[in-house]
Design a protein around this motif. Structure first.
Motif, PDB file in Angstrom:
ATOM      1  N   LEU A  94       8.018   5.982 -32.776  1.00  0.00           N
ATOM      2  CA  LEU A  94       8.316   5.034 -31.698  1.00  0.00           C
ATOM      3  C   LEU A  94       7.069   4.731 -30.874  1.00  0.00           C
ATOM      4  O   LEU A  94       6.801   3.575 -30.521  1.00  0.00           O
ATOM      5  CB  LEU A  94       9.415   5.598 -30.787  1.00  0.00           C
ATOM      6  CG  LEU A  94      10.837   5.640 -31.344  1.00  0.00           C
ATOM      7  CD1 LEU A  94      11.744   6.446 -30.422  1.00  0.00           C
ATOM      8  CD2 LEU A  94      11.382   4.235 -31.533  1.00  0.00           C
ATOM      9  N   SER A 129       9.136  15.516 -32.594  1.00  0.00           N
ATOM     10  CA  SER A 129       9.759  14.893 -33.756  1.00  0.00           C
ATOM     11  C   SER A 129       8.933  13.724 -34.292  1.00  0.00           C
ATOM     12  O   SER A 129       8.195  13.059 -33.564  1.00  0.00           O
ATOM     13  CB  SER A 129      11.163  14.374 -33.386  1.00  0.00           C
ATOM     14  OG  SER A 129      11.073  13.278 -32.491  1.00  0.00           O
ATOM     15  N   GLU A 188      17.844   7.465 -29.203  1.00  0.00           N
ATOM     16  CA  GLU A 188      16.430   7.811 -29.233  1.00  0.00           C
ATOM     17  C   GLU A 188      15.792   7.479 -27.888  1.00  0.00           C
ATOM     18  O   GLU A 188      16.316   6.630 -27.145  1.00  0.00           O
ATOM     19  CB  GLU A 188      15.708   7.039 -30.343  1.00  0.00           C
ATOM     20  CG  GLU A 188      16.148   7.429 -31.734  1.00  0.00           C
ATOM     21  CD  GLU A 188      15.422   6.639 -32.807  1.00  0.00           C
ATOM     22  OE1 GLU A 188      15.144   7.216 -33.876  1.00  0.00           O
ATOM     23  OE2 GLU A 188      15.150   5.443 -32.592  1.00  0.00           O
ATOM     24  N   ARG A 200      10.268  11.035 -35.265  1.00  0.00           N
ATOM     25  CA  ARG A 200      10.872   9.806 -34.748  1.00  0.00           C
ATOM     26  C   ARG A 200      10.207   9.365 -33.452  1.00  0.00           C
ATOM     27  O   ARG A 200       9.926   8.180 -33.261  1.00  0.00           O
ATOM     28  CB  ARG A 200      12.381   9.996 -34.536  1.00  0.00           C
ATOM     29  CG  ARG A 200      13.184   9.942 -35.825  1.00  0.00           C
ATOM     30  CD  ARG A 200      14.675  10.035 -35.554  1.00  0.00           C
ATOM     31  NE  ARG A 200      15.432   9.907 -36.795  1.00  0.00           N
ATOM     32  CZ  ARG A 200      15.837   8.769 -37.316  1.00  0.00           C
ATOM     33  NH1 ARG A 200      15.554   7.631 -36.700  1.00  0.00           N
ATOM     34  NH2 ARG A 200      16.514   8.735 -38.452  1.00  0.00           N
ATOM     35  N   LEU A 201       9.959  10.304 -32.543  1.00  0.00           N
ATOM     36  CA  LEU A 201       9.285   9.921 -31.302  1.00  0.00           C
ATOM     37  C   LEU A 201       7.858   9.482 -31.573  1.00  0.00           C
ATOM     38  O   LEU A 201       7.391   8.485 -31.012  1.00  0.00           O
ATOM     39  CB  LEU A 201       9.303  11.081 -30.302  1.00  0.00           C
ATOM     40  CG  LEU A 201       8.590  10.789 -28.979  1.00  0.00           C
ATOM     41  CD1 LEU A 201       9.193   9.575 -28.280  1.00  0.00           C
ATOM     42  CD2 LEU A 201       8.643  12.009 -28.066  1.00  0.00           C
ATOM     43  N   THR A 228      12.688  17.066 -29.642  1.00  0.00           N
ATOM     44  CA  THR A 228      12.496  15.616 -29.593  1.00  0.00           C
ATOM     45  C   THR A 228      11.034  15.266 -29.384  1.00  0.00           C
ATOM     46  O   THR A 228      10.500  14.346 -30.025  1.00  0.00           O
ATOM     47  CB  THR A 228      13.351  15.004 -28.465  1.00  0.00           C
ATOM     48  OG1 THR A 228      14.730  15.239 -28.754  1.00  0.00           O
ATOM     49  CG2 THR A 228      13.118  13.505 -28.347  1.00  0.00           C
ATOM     50  N   ASN A 288      19.581  13.273 -28.482  1.00  0.00           N
ATOM     51  CA  ASN A 288      18.304  12.878 -29.074  1.00  0.00           C
ATOM     52  C   ASN A 288      17.845  13.874 -30.136  1.00  0.00           C
ATOM     53  O   ASN A 288      17.354  13.494 -31.197  1.00  0.00           O
ATOM     54  CB  ASN A 288      17.244  12.772 -27.977  1.00  0.00           C
ATOM     55  CG  ASN A 288      17.430  11.575 -27.084  1.00  0.00           C
ATOM     56  OD1 ASN A 288      16.857  10.519 -27.294  1.00  0.00           O
ATOM     57  ND2 ASN A 288      18.235  11.743 -26.043  1.00  0.00           N
ATOM     58  N   THR A 289      18.005  15.167 -29.847  1.00  0.00           N
ATOM     59  CA  THR A 289      17.584  16.205 -30.790  1.00  0.00           C
ATOM     60  C   THR A 289      18.344  16.091 -32.099  1.00  0.00           C
ATOM     61  O   THR A 289      17.761  16.143 -33.187  1.00  0.00           O
ATOM     62  CB  THR A 289      17.800  17.590 -30.164  1.00  0.00           C
ATOM     63  OG1 THR A 289      16.971  17.723 -29.005  1.00  0.00           O
ATOM     64  CG2 THR A 289      17.461  18.696 -31.139  1.00  0.00           C
ATOM     65  N   GLY A 309      14.788  11.222 -22.103  1.00  0.00           N
ATOM     66  CA  GLY A 309      14.888  11.404 -23.545  1.00  0.00           C
ATOM     67  C   GLY A 309      15.817  12.523 -23.967  1.00  0.00           C
ATOM     68  O   GLY A 309      15.725  13.016 -25.096  1.00  0.00           O
ATOM     69  N   THR A 318      19.930  13.445 -33.252  1.00  0.00           N
ATOM     70  CA  THR A 318      19.568  12.191 -33.918  1.00  0.00           C
ATOM     71  C   THR A 318      18.319  12.379 -34.756  1.00  0.00           C
ATOM     72  O   THR A 318      18.263  11.957 -35.925  1.00  0.00           O
ATOM     73  CB  THR A 318      19.358  11.073 -32.878  1.00  0.00           C
ATOM     74  OG1 THR A 318      20.584  10.828 -32.196  1.00  0.00           O
ATOM     75  CG2 THR A 318      18.889   9.779 -33.552  1.00  0.00           C
ATOM     76  N   SER A 319      17.326  13.031 -34.195  1.00  0.00           N
ATOM     77  CA  SER A 319      16.079  13.260 -34.934  1.00  0.00           C
ATOM     78  C   SER A 319      16.314  14.107 -36.175  1.00  0.00           C
ATOM     79  O   SER A 319      15.746  13.844 -37.235  1.00  0.00           O
ATOM     80  CB  SER A 319      15.053  13.966 -34.029  1.00  0.00           C
ATOM     81  OG  SER A 319      14.691  13.155 -32.942  1.00  0.00           O
TER      82      SER A 319
END
Length: 282
Positions: A137, A131, A105, A133-134, A128, A83-84, A191, A86-87
């Motif tokens: 979401l 981030s 994610e 991204r989170l 994460t 996840n990390t 996550g 990916t972000s």
């Protein structure tokens, strides 16, 4: 975009996966279930883990170097089983490479669908949790439900050490999960790809009625979809699929945990010996 010196749509080529540590094996095992004929190459940065508290630019640089190693092995796809990472690096990877790049994610959307009491907890690394991204979401899918992100320093290290069911591990989980249950969470999102290996302990602390969501199976399904779209699925049976594993740091220190998480027959190889660019200092 990088110019590759091979035809990445060749079905006989392997699938690459990367992570900061051994947690990505939770994704890889779902890939192996979904794609039993495919060769799998897994590279992880155990010698520099955890990544969760590192600067984003540092993480991106490490991811790109490991991706360089995987493309040197002529992969037809890369799964960012972290996840990390990916972000921090998925956009760069997708701009650099023409083959499918699959990230992971926190599963906020399905968690919101499943919660009955309207409270969802997200367990993840500090990177994460903070981030964009989170945050995106949660903004897109939470609606009127409450999503509570919790950074969980220490949990990844317990998995790396192979301590899945120790008193110390249970106490760390209680520290993070207990307050979420007290706040009414009935659904927990794993996550970080290390956390599925602690799912039994997390369930025991949370209670049997709490739903725990691991996004790894969904990642495997999406990989199958993308390889099918590209016509690069391996279809020829009658052979034993290969799985190989590399890490930074001392591979002997990780082999025992790798064998617990994968199979007794495998061993860890040195990523730094195989790919000198990863010998950089901290």
């Amino acid at each position: 975009m990088a110019s590759l010196n091979y035809d990445w749509r060749d079905p006989s080529l392997p699938i690459g996966a990367l992570d900061s540590g051994l947690g990505g094996l939770s994704v890889l095992r779902e890939i192996r279930k979904a794609l039993p004929l495919e060769d799998l190459l897994f590279a992880c940065d155990c010698g520099k883990a955890p990544w969760g508290d590192r600067p984003g630019s540092w993480i991106e640089d490490r991811v790109m170097k490991i991706a360089g190693f995987l493309t040197a092995h002529r992969v037809k796809a890369i799964v960012v089983a972290c996840n990390t990472a990916t972000s921090a690096a998925i956009d760069r990877l997708r701009s650099e490479f023409p083959f499918p790049v699959i990230g992971i994610e926190p599963a906020v959307k399905p968690a919101v669908r499943m919660t009955k009491d309207g409270v969802v907890g997200v367990l993840a690394t500090t990177r994460t949790i903070t981030s964009n991204r989170l945050e995106s979401l949660i903004e897109r899918f939470a609606g009127n439900d409450r999503v509570i992100p919790v950074a969980c320093p220490g949990l990844m290290e317990q998995v790396e050490a192979g301590e899945f069911h120790t008193t110390k591990t249970r106490r760390i989980i209680e520290k993070y999960v207990g307050p979420l249950i007290d706040q009414g969470a009935d659904t927990l999102v794993l996550g970080c790809t290390h956390y599925p290996f602690l799912a039994d302990e997390i369930q025991a602390v949370a209670g049997k009625d709490v739903v725990i969501i691991d996004p790894s199976p969904a990642v495997a399904r999406f990989l199958v979809q993308r390889l099918t779209e590209e016509g690069s699925l391996r279809k020829a049976a009658g052979r034993t699929a290969v799985s190989r594993f590399w890490c930074t740091g001392n591979p002997d220190d990780r082999t025992e945990t790798l064998q617990k998480l994968w199979s007794p027959e495998v061993r860890m190889e040195s990523l730094e010996d195989a790919w000198p660019p990863l010998r950089d200092a901290l």
